[in-house]
Write an enzyme that holds these catalytic residues in place. Structure first.
Site, short mmCIF file in Angstrom:
data_model
loop_
_atom_site.label_atom_id
_atom_site.label_comp_id
_atom_site.label_asym_id
_atom_site.label_seq_id
_atom_site.Cartn_x
_atom_site.Cartn_y
_atom_site.Cartn_z
CE1 TYR A 436 0.23 1.99 4.29
CE2 TYR A 436 1.01 -0.19 4.44
CZ TYR A 436 0.93 0.94 5.10
OH TYR A 436 1.46 1.38 6.23
CB CYS A 437 1.62 4.07 -1.68
SG CYS A 437 0.21 3.97 -2.86
CB ALA A 438 -0.32 8.36 -0.10
#
Length: 491
Positions: A436-438
């Site tokens: 996952y990222c932001a």
């Protein structure tokens, strides 16, 4: 391969972000106390003391950049950004740095001081390439062995505790390989330098190009020893700062020719490239925070690593163009007659100090050369970034997600949302990897046709983005970490 290099580039952002302020501190300190860096100047007084402290403060990180890369990049490359990977990266770095030091190498093979082989291994300590290689080894071992199950009598070393042990073994094997490969590559570059030295201004341009191109590997030291120091009878830097001039004391080349071309590029060219990156960024705040401070750092004292490591792995083809521009401007600078030298690097501070030495010439030419470098770097970078949609700082996928920061989920039942999303992307069996990222869940799926976009939205997500045939990004919003945590449990 390119995808992995981009992942490595993103992982390096964290340690790189700590470098610009250190470069600026060193530049200010150098201006106050040039004698600390080997230039002429007072060796006592308040200004000297302040400058000395600033130089040492900045050098604490600049001089130990490889440590930052080994730990920070290893964490960034690990699947779940766990600190255990950082420890593994440090283990690998310390192991390789020790095993490849001249003292250890000299105990297992013939290694005479002053030879090319000795110089090669003396450049291992603090080498950024070794730091990055250690991060790759540490992260790879963590990702592979973090869930290792051992027999009951070795159960204490199961899971994450096994990572450092495996990393150490792998690092020993890699060190053995480098024991034979490193001096061959280093020696080949020294031989190449000998040939380039016979090509006058064109050779200076080729040297500048290779100097920048080899920065990621740390092998630029091989060429620097040929041209800047007295490895083969040149010593452009050492003769310049000794007060020599062309035609005296064995200087049979145009003194300063292997340093002068770096000044317009580092002082002005990087600023032009930074402006292009900011203008083309999707997330301008992120770009400004990194490249502007890096450009100031390069202008003041010529420390370019914060700028270069910020994009070299994200879009290596652009880095090759960047290196080529150095070569071109070094040739132009040579024929323009501008001569300057650096004791530390090609920033404004060294330009001012070197202008008092006998070998300097046409110092005023830095203005037209600098303006030309700024314009050319700006135009080339802007064209390349826009034309080929290059992922420079501020243009990564995460930066496009800045607009998704206000997305709200239908509810806060993260378990239910994770379950629905997992079913919508084809179930557990279709998921090869997830991160996952932001604002997004990033899936690597085995069968992209099994992803049901309507079901994804029905589960509570905002939508689906498909950057490639095997990649699937589910837009969650700023609460993505909580959904990811539940998802990982299900997987």
């Amino acid at each position: 391969m390119m995808k992995y290099l981009q992942k490595l580039g993103k992982a390096l952002m964290l340690p790189v972000a700590a470098l610009p302020v250190c470069g600026i501190l060193m530049g200010i300190g150098y201006a106050l106390a040039p004698a600390v860096m080997g230039a002429e100047g007072p060796t006592s007084g308040a200004a000297y003391t302040v400058g000395f402290l600033l130089i040492k403060a900045g050098g604490a990180l600049i001089d130990n950049m490889a440590w930052l890369f080994a730990i920070g990049a290893a964490v960034g490359l690990s699947d779940d950004h766990d600190g255990t990977a950082g420890l593994a990266g440090l283990v690998s770095f310390l192991m390789m740095q020790q095993l490849l030091s001249p003292g250890v190498v000299g105990a297992v093979r013939t290694l005479e001081e002053g030879t090319v082989d000795y110089i090669a291994f003396s450049k291992i300590a603090g080498n950024s390439f070794i730091g990055i290689l250690a991060a790759i080894i540490g992260a790879a071992c963590y990702n592979k062995f973090k869930n290792t199950q051992l027999p009951d009598w070795l159960a204490f070393f199961s899971g994450k505790r096994s990572v450092a042990i495996v990393t150490a073994v792998v690092s020993i094997v890699v060190s053995v390989v480098l024991l034979f490969v490193w001096p061959i590559i280093f020696g080949a570059l020294v031989a190449l330098g000998n040939g380039i030295a016979k090509m006058s201004g064109i050779g200076a341009g080729i040297y500048a190009f290779l100097n920048r191109l080899l920065i990621p590997t740390g092998l630029h030291h091989a060429l620097n020893n040929v041209f800047w120091f007295d490895t083969i009878g040149l010593g452009d830097l050492s003769h310049y700062w000794a007060g020599d001039v062309t035609g005296q004391n064995g200087v049979n080349w145009d003194l300063g020719m292997y340093m002068s071309g770096f000044f317009p590029c580092m002082m002005f060219g990087i600023a032009g490239a930074a402006l292009a990156m900011v203008q083309t960024a999707k997330n301008k705040k992120a770009a400004i925070g990194l490249v502007v401070s890096a450009a100031i750092c390069a202008f003041v004292c010529g420390v370019t690593e914060p700028f270069e490591f910020g994009f070299m792995f994200l879009c290596f083809p652009l880095y090759v163009v960047y290196a080529a521009l150095y070569g071109i401007f070094t040739i132009i600078t040579y024929y323009s007659g501008f001569r300057a030298g650096f004791c530390f690097s090609a920033g404004a501070t060294d330009l001012i100090f070197s202008a008092s030495l006998p070998a300097h010439a046409k110092t005023w030419m830095i203005i037209p050369l600098g303006i030309a470098a700024f314009v050319v770097f700006y135009l080339v970078f802007k064209f390349a970034i826009v034309k080929f949609d290059l992922k420079t700082p501020g243009r990564e996928d995460e930066d496009a997600e800045a607009a998704e920061a206000n997305i709200t989920l239908a509810n806060n039942d993260f378990t239910a949302i994770a379950s629905g999303v997992l079913a919508a992307v084809g179930g557990k069996g279709n998921v090869a990897n997830v991160d996952y990222c932001a604002t997004r869940l990033r899936f690597e799926v085995k069968d992209s046709t099994a992803v049901n976009e309507k079901a994804v939205k029905a589960a509570g997500a905002a939508g689906v983005i498909r950057p490639s045939k095997t990649a699937c990004q589910v837009v969650i919003g700023p609460k993505v970490q909580f959904v990811y945590d539940e998802l990982k449990k299900m997987l």
